[in-house]
Motif scaffolding. Structure first.
Motif, short mmCIF file in Angstrom:
data_model
loop_
_atom_site.label_atom_id
_atom_site.label_comp_id
_atom_site.label_asym_id
_atom_site.label_seq_id
_atom_site.Cartn_x
_atom_site.Cartn_y
_atom_site.Cartn_z
N VAL A 43 0.85 -1.20 0.00
CA VAL A 43 0.00 0.00 0.00
C VAL A 43 0.88 1.25 0.00
N LYS A 44 1.93 1.23 0.80
CA LYS A 44 2.86 2.36 0.82
C LYS A 44 3.49 2.56 -0.56
N GLU A 45 3.86 1.45 -1.20
CA GLU A 45 4.44 1.51 -2.54
C GLU A 45 3.43 2.05 -3.54
N LEU A 46 2.18 1.61 -3.45
CA LEU A 46 1.13 2.11 -4.35
C LEU A 46 0.95 3.61 -4.17
N ARG A 47 0.88 4.04 -2.94
CA ARG A 47 0.72 5.48 -2.66
C ARG A 47 1.89 6.28 -3.21
N ARG A 48 3.10 5.79 -2.97
CA ARG A 48 4.29 6.47 -3.48
C ARG A 48 4.27 6.52 -5.01
N TYR A 49 3.91 5.41 -5.64
CA TYR A 49 3.91 5.34 -7.10
C TYR A 49 2.90 6.31 -7.70
N GLU A 60 -6.65 10.52 2.22
CA GLU A 60 -8.05 10.66 1.80
C GLU A 60 -8.23 10.21 0.35
N VAL A 61 -7.31 10.61 -0.51
CA VAL A 61 -7.36 10.20 -1.90
C VAL A 61 -7.20 8.69 -2.00
N LEU A 62 -6.25 8.17 -1.25
CA LEU A 62 -5.99 6.74 -1.27
C LEU A 62 -7.20 5.95 -0.81
N LYS A 63 -7.85 6.41 0.25
CA LYS A 63 -9.04 5.75 0.77
C LYS A 63 -10.13 5.73 -0.30
N SER A 64 -10.31 6.83 -1.00
CA SER A 64 -11.29 6.90 -2.09
C SER A 64 -10.94 5.94 -3.22
N LEU A 65 -9.67 5.87 -3.56
CA LEU A 65 -9.24 4.94 -4.61
C LEU A 65 -9.55 3.50 -4.22
N GLY A 66 -9.32 3.17 -2.96
CA GLY A 66 -9.61 1.83 -2.48
C GLY A 66 -11.07 1.45 -2.70
N LEU A 67 -11.95 2.41 -2.50
CA LEU A 67 -13.38 2.16 -2.72
C LEU A 67 -13.69 2.03 -4.20
N VAL A 68 -13.06 2.85 -5.02
CA VAL A 68 -13.28 2.80 -6.47
C VAL A 68 -12.80 1.47 -7.04
N TYR A 69 -11.71 0.95 -6.51
CA TYR A 69 -11.16 -0.31 -7.02
C TYR A 69 -12.15 -1.46 -6.94
N VAL A 70 -13.09 -1.41 -6.00
CA VAL A 70 -14.08 -2.47 -5.89
C VAL A 70 -15.46 -2.07 -6.40
N SER A 71 -15.76 -0.78 -6.43
CA SER A 71 -17.10 -0.35 -6.84
C SER A 71 -17.22 -0.08 -8.34
#
Length: 99
Positions: A43-49, A60-71
Motif C-alpha cells: 500500500v505504501k508503494e502504491l501510494r508512493r507510485y 483521503e485520496v488513497l481511501k477513495s481509490l480503495g473504494l473505487v477499485y471495488v465499486s
C-alpha cells in the motif's frame, strides 16, 4: 504531472502501476492477509507510485481509490486480471492502512 506525458511515457507509467497490482495478487495468493506487513508495504508503494507518477495521493485520496477499485467494474476487472479477488484485497489493505 501527466500533462506532458508522451504516449510512450503513459504506457510506461501505467505498466508500472499494473506491476504494483500484480505484486498485490502475488501477496494475496501467497496467503498474506490485508493487514500483514507485506500487504501494508505494498500500500505504501502504491501510494508512493501514484504520487510520483500521477498526482499527490494523500490518505483521503488513497481511501477513495480503495473504494473505487471495488465499486467500479472497470477498475475491478483490470486489477482482478492478476487474480480474482485482488481488487478486494487491495481495497481492504488500503482501508487498514488509512485507519
Amino acid at each position: 504531472k501527466t500533462a506532458h506525458y508522451s504516449q510512450e511515457k503513459w504506457q510506461q507509467v501505467n505498466d508500472g502501476l499494473d506491476c504494483v497490482f500484480s505484486e498485490f495478487a502475488d501477496c494475496m495468493k501467497s496467503g498474506y492477509t490485508a493487514d500483514s506487513e507485506k500487504a501494508q508495504d505494498l500500500v505504501k508503494e502504491l501510494r508512493r507510485y501514484i504520487t510520483e507518477n500521477y498526482y499527490t495521493c494523500d490518505k483521503e485520496v488513497l481511501k477513495s481509490l480503495g473504494l473505487v477499485y471495488v465499486s467500479d467494474e472497470r477498475f475491478r476487472k483490470s486489477i482482478d486480471k492478476h487474480a480474482v479477488g485482488t481488487a478486494c484485497f487491495v481495497s481492504k489493505a488500503i482501508e487498514i492502512y488509512c485507519r
